[in-house]
Design an enzyme around this catalytic site. Sequence first.
Site, short mmCIF file in Angstrom:
data_model
loop_
_atom_site.label_atom_id
_atom_site.label_comp_id
_atom_site.label_asym_id
_atom_site.label_seq_id
_atom_site.Cartn_x
_atom_site.Cartn_y
_atom_site.Cartn_z
N CYS A 1 43.38 -131.43 -122.24
CA CYS A 1 43.12 -131.88 -123.62
C CYS A 1 41.97 -131.11 -124.24
O CYS A 1 40.81 -131.37 -123.94
CB CYS A 1 42.83 -133.38 -123.63
SG CYS A 1 42.48 -134.05 -125.27
N CYS B 1 39.68 -133.28 -126.41
CA CYS B 1 38.77 -134.13 -125.62
C CYS B 1 37.62 -133.32 -125.03
O CYS B 1 36.47 -133.77 -125.04
CB CYS B 1 39.53 -134.80 -124.47
SG CYS B 1 41.03 -135.67 -124.95
N ASP B 2 37.92 -132.13 -124.50
CA ASP B 2 36.96 -131.44 -123.64
C ASP B 2 36.47 -130.09 -124.15
O ASP B 2 35.57 -129.49 -123.56
CB ASP B 2 37.58 -131.23 -122.25
CG ASP B 2 37.93 -132.55 -121.57
OD1 ASP B 2 37.22 -133.53 -121.79
OD2 ASP B 2 38.93 -132.59 -120.83
#
Length: 305
Positions: A130, A133-134
């Site tokens: 992701c 997300c990261d």
Amino acid sequence: MYDVIVIGAGPAGMTAALYASRSNLSVLMIERGAPGGQMNNTAEIENYPGFDLIMGPDLAYKMYESVEKFGTENAYGIVMDIKDQGTYKEVICEEQTYQGKTIIIATGCEHRKLGVKGEEEFAGRGVSYCAVCDGAFFRNKRLLVIGGGDSAVEEAIYLTQFASEVVIVHRRDELRAQKIIQDRAFANEKISFEWDSILEEITGNDMVVTGSRLRNVKTNEIKEVETDGVFIYVGLDPLTEPFKNAGILNSEGWVQTDQEMQTAIPGVFAVGDVREKTLRQITTAVGDGGIAGQEAYKYIETLDK
């Protein structure tokens, strides 16, 4: 007989349970693991409103506390099947069958794994599925993106706002992504390509990823590549095996719903990542859950008339 049975206790399922229980409905939430879903596997969350940064398990626990406050019952169970009995539904687990007036499916999905050496060992320590997300954790780093479809190329482009370089690794000699997305990638100076190549192994030290081993599928040549992170986009798999005979899945196994989260079966709803949708994030899961919890209440009202 419950008013609502929620299958899954990720952010979508917990929000659905919260909204339904706040409407004074009796709610059972069935989960096969710890409440929180994929949040429990996310070290830090920076894109959830109200928090500059919060640990995934901490956000999961806060959501779970809210659900408990309004009387939702919780049960451990592995769901095998659901049955529509007209005015009520059945959720068949390995060891017990539950009955409810409505069902809210919130089983989510999982990232398709490559199964290569190092993938599991370095998950959350350089291996990610992701970019949203990261990505921010990889500022000025060199990254590999595995895949050649829309998601892989779009996420590679997204990662260039953080990374110093992004290398797209694709097993063919041309991308599968839409042409407009390809054009953006080819025009981005931070993106380069390893064509006709597959990931054989992810390497690193005790803490983080430091490199990868690629193999050219045409020549079988092995290439060692230095990298700080590997983002894998070879597809998602919906967790919908228990519902395959219910007539609510599309050809790829995702649950189809309308905007009210209603499936083809009246009184059966679906929320979050298990749905056929484009953006799968905690925020969108929470939105789905709120809608379904309210729609379940409306549906039950029609049964009582």
